[in-house]
Design an enzyme around this catalytic site. Structure first.
Site, short mmCIF file in Angstrom:
data_model
loop_
_atom_site.label_atom_id
_atom_site.label_comp_id
_atom_site.label_asym_id
_atom_site.label_seq_id
_atom_site.Cartn_x
_atom_site.Cartn_y
_atom_site.Cartn_z
N GLU A 149 0.83 -1.26 -0.05
CA GLU A 149 0.00 -0.14 0.09
C GLU A 149 0.72 1.51 0.09
OE1 GLU A 149 -3.26 -0.07 2.92
OE2 GLU A 149 -3.31 2.11 3.02
N LYS B 200 -7.36 -1.03 11.84
CA LYS B 200 -6.59 -1.38 10.61
C LYS B 200 -5.48 -0.69 10.01
CE LYS B 200 -6.22 -1.63 5.68
NZ LYS B 200 -5.61 -0.88 4.96
N ASP C 11 4.61 -14.48 11.77
CA ASP C 11 3.11 -15.06 11.36
C ASP C 11 2.22 -13.97 11.44
OD1 ASP C 11 0.54 -15.70 11.16
OD2 ASP C 11 1.02 -17.86 12.54
N HIS D 5 -2.35 10.83 -0.30
CA HIS D 5 -2.19 9.65 -1.18
C HIS D 5 -2.31 10.01 -2.61
CE1 HIS D 5 -4.39 6.56 1.29
NE2 HIS D 5 -3.21 6.76 1.97
C1 MEV Z 1 -5.86 2.97 5.12
O1 MEV Z 1 -5.10 1.88 4.82
C2 MEV Z 1 -5.86 3.22 6.81
C3 MEV Z 1 -6.70 4.26 7.34
O2 MEV Z 1 -7.86 3.96 6.96
C4 MEV Z 1 -6.75 4.25 8.84
C5 MEV Z 1 -7.72 5.05 9.51
O3 MEV Z 1 -8.56 5.44 9.23
O4 MEV Z 1 -7.23 5.38 10.58
C6 MEV Z 1 -6.24 5.66 6.68
#
Ligand code: MEV
Length: 427
Positions: free
Chosen positions: A83, A267, A283, A381
């Site tokens: 990513e 995430k 792992d 981004h």
């Molecule tokens: C994207 O890979 C991760 C984010 O969505 C994390 C977040 O929203 O805190 C930018």
């Protein structure tokens, strides 16, 4: 080696070769180790020894996050991830935390939990009492499987009983073995110990044992990272540092109360952690499972982090999460790139690696919620996305930056525009 600074201004502007040269020097890589960075990584014959039905290998980018200072020691962080933005964002956040004195961390002992499921127990209370009375004998049994682990100071730490009077198949007793796995992730040692203990547990309880397996909710093996960012360092795009600090605390509060947000928040934390876990040959599914189960440990899924404005008006951040990683065994010592990544990371124990990973999670989260609560996530981004669009359109490495900048200037980042500019350049 450890006295070197991980602050490498302009690292991102260098060529891949220059970056590899610099890292090779920083980490004192041998010629062979450096060759691993230059495409001499995992070979099909080695891959064939790792999994089944191998037909080839699959490469991912290996990047380095800079600026990390943890308990006064500088680290360069190897990351394997597909990513865009993750590595740059992490380096940026580590720089902010560095401005506040760097990260401060701690880790529990590396104690894993193994589970034995016991069914058809005739008398639950009596079974629990009997197991309690035979704890030493059972721990000795657990320890009889791995003499080296004992010599290294690991081994059984406790045995605990968890009765479930009501399951879809009736009552069951779950026996937990707490086992210190030292520098190993430890799944094999724990599972072997469980299989050795199970027949005796069946005998002692009068029940029938079924599953004997490690738990990935490794809540006895956690790492904690903390950091403070001076409010002034957070000022961005006309937003004062104090305002940005408050907004970051508000963003964190959103993830604390709302599982829909917490999933995305966590995430983002795992974007960083997984990338280092993969780079070091650990792992990552185990780490993912542990992190998310831990985030729901109080019955409601929530944020893994705490961010608040402290009494000085600065931003304080903290994370604690399970961290079942090893520095020996598994792919860490087999995969050539993982071995080089470990050398770059320069950690001397699984506990140190766990603490670095907690810092990575905290910093990755800071980068995300700082961007989200100030300029928005798309700004950062955009350039990286444009680069990927240009590459996908078939641009040469020399053409990619030209097309990227033109698309950004035109505020049109899409494959059609990329093709148009490419056609112009190729005329
Ligand atoms: C994207 O890979 C991760 C984010 O969505 C994390 C977040 O929203 O805190 C930018």
């Amino acid at each position: 080696m450890t006295s070197q600074s991980s602050r490498i201004p302009g690292f991102y502007k260098k060529s891949v070769t220059d970056r590899a040269d610099l890292i090779a020097k920083w980490a004192e890589l041998s010629a062979d180790e450096k060759a691993v960075l230059n495409g001499k990584g995992l070979q099909p014959e080695q891959a064939d020894l790792m999994i089944e039905n191998v037909v080839g290998t699959y490469a991912l980018p290996l990047g380095i996050a800079t600026n990390f200072q943890i308990n006064g020691k500088d680290y360069l962080i190897p990351m394997t991830v597909e990513e865009p933005s993750v590595v740059a964002a992490l380096s940026h956040a580590a720089k902010l935390i560095r401005a506040g004195g760097g990260f401060h961390t701690e880790a529990s002992d590396p104690v894993m939990i193994g589970q034995i499921q016991v069914l058809d127990v005739p008398d639950m209370e009596a079974a629990i009492a009997t197991l309690e009375a035979h704890k030493d004998e059972l721990m000795e049994l657990a320890n009889s499987s791995d003499a080296l682990m004992l010599r290294l100071g690991g081994g059984a730490r406790d045995i605990q009983q968890r009765p479930f009077p009501d399951s879809p198949v009736g009552p069951m007793l779950i026996v937990h073995l707490l086992y210190d796995t030292r520098d190993a992730m430890g799944a094999n040692s724990v599972n072997t110990a469980l299989e050795l203990m199970a027949p005796r547990i069946a005998e002692l309880t009068g029940g029938r044992t079924l599953l004997r397996i490690l738990s990935n909710l490794a809540d006895q093996r956690t790492a904690t990272a903390r950091g403070v960012i001076p409010a002034a360092a957070l000022a961005v795009d006309g937003i004062s540092g104090a305002e940005a600090a408050q907004r970051i605390a508000e963003a964190n509060a959103f993830a604390i109360v709302d599982p829909y947000r917490a999933a995305t928040h966590n995430k983002g934390i795992m974007n960083g952690i997984d990338a280092v876990v993969v780079a070091t040959g650990n792992d990552w599914r185990a780490i993912e499972a542990g992190a998310h189960a831990y985030a729901a440990r109080n019955g409601r899924y929530t944020a893994l982090t705490d961010w608040h404005v402290n009494e000085n008006g600065d931003l304080y951040g903290e994370i604690t999460l399970p961290m079942a990683v090893g520095t020996v065994g598994g792919a860490t010592k087999v995969h050539p790139t993982a071995k080089v990544a470990m050398k770059i990371l320069n950690v001397s124990s699984a506990q140190e690696l766990a603490q670095v990973l907690a810092c990575v999670g905290l910093a990755q989260n800071l980068a995300a919620i700082k961007a989200l609560s100030t300029v928005g996530i798309q700004q950062g981004h955009m350039r990286l996305h444009a680069r990927q669009v240009a590459t996908a359109a078939g641009a040469t490495p020399e053409q990619v930056p030209v097309i990227t900048e033109r698309m950004i200037a035109d505020k049109q980042i899409n494959s059609v525009r990329a093709q148009e500019i490419l056609a112009e350049l190729n005329k």
